[in-house]
Design a protein around this motif. Structure first.
Motif: not given
Length: 242
Positions: A69-93
């Motif tokens: 969902m986040a990727k689809a929103a970003a491709i549409a030109g929308k700024a996406v914020n991902l708040f990760n309480l379960e994993m680190t930014n590196t793990e999510l990337a």
């Protein structure tokens, strides 16, 4: 905040004109979900001011769906914020890189990654307006970051992974604290004019009873379903199902 109905209708007319103008210019009116059928069911995607709950049992695929969902929103030109309480930014990337199919978890674990493949996978995300945050812990942290980023034109949609890991007010019952959290997030979505997608877990009832999940399976609070504009629940197919 009291207005005569004629003023409200005039404001609505202005919104309709803006929508028509945006459509004529080829702009995205709603934020696409990344799934054709879900876009159809939501009249083109997530609407501004909506609180969307994405729920499932652990390890069913909530985070994978969220990233799609986040990727689809970003491709549409929308700024996406991902708040990760379960994993680190590196793990999510890393999860994002795996989703491209160009790099596998086994390759990453063994250090057998082909650099060209890694660069190709990374290129699918590096230019997209996606902002990751793994430092937030409390509801106030999340709210303030969403509001500040929204004011800076860096937040058109926010994803929170996940509700159960947000630090709650320990002085009140958990169900009441969760109800307050979802209510605050709904107001934040409304005030900022953005959709917020909140991930949460389902209880064990649906799995133990071998049935599809229902609204009352949302864990810890009935307040979640009251505040949500849409509730999406994932189900892992059983062995006897296609």
């Amino acid at each position: 905040g009291t207005q005569h109905i004629s003023e409200v209708l005039n404001d609505l007319g202005n919104q309709v004109e803006e929508l028509m103008k945006s459509k004529a210019e080829g702009k995205v009116l709603r934020i696409p979900t990344g799934f054709y059928t879900l876009n159809y069911l939501t009249y083109g995607g997530f609407n501004m001011g909506n609180l969307v709950v994405l729920a499932a049992r652990p390890s069913v695929g909530k985070t994978a769906i969220m990233l799609q969902m986040a990727k689809a929103a970003a491709i549409a030109g929308k700024a996406v914020n991902l708040f990760n309480l379960e994993m680190t930014n590196t793990e999510l990337a890393q999860r994002m890189i795996f989703s491209t199919g160009k790099v596998t978890p086994l390759q990453m674990a063994r250090g057998d990654v082909e650099w060209d493949d890694f660069e190709l996978a990374s290129a699918e995300f590096t230019k997209e307006p996606m902002y990751l945050n793994d430092k937030v812990r409390t509801l106030e942290d999340i709210k303030s970051r969403i509001i500040l980023n929204n004011q800076a034109c860096k937040c058109d949609i926010a994803f929170i992974d996940y509700l159960g890991l947000i630090k709650m007010n320990s002085k009140i019952p958990l169900s009441q604290a969760i109800a307050e959290a979802t209510s605050e997030l709904k107001h934040t979505a409304k005030d900022c004019g953005i959709p917020i997608v909140l991930l949460c877990q389902l209880n064990r009832s649906s799995a133990s009873e071998k049935r599809a999940p229902e609204m009352h399976d949302l864990r810890d609070s009935g307040g979640i379903e009251q505040d949500a504009d849409a509730v999406l629940m994932l189900e892992r197919a059983g062995d006897d199902e296609e």
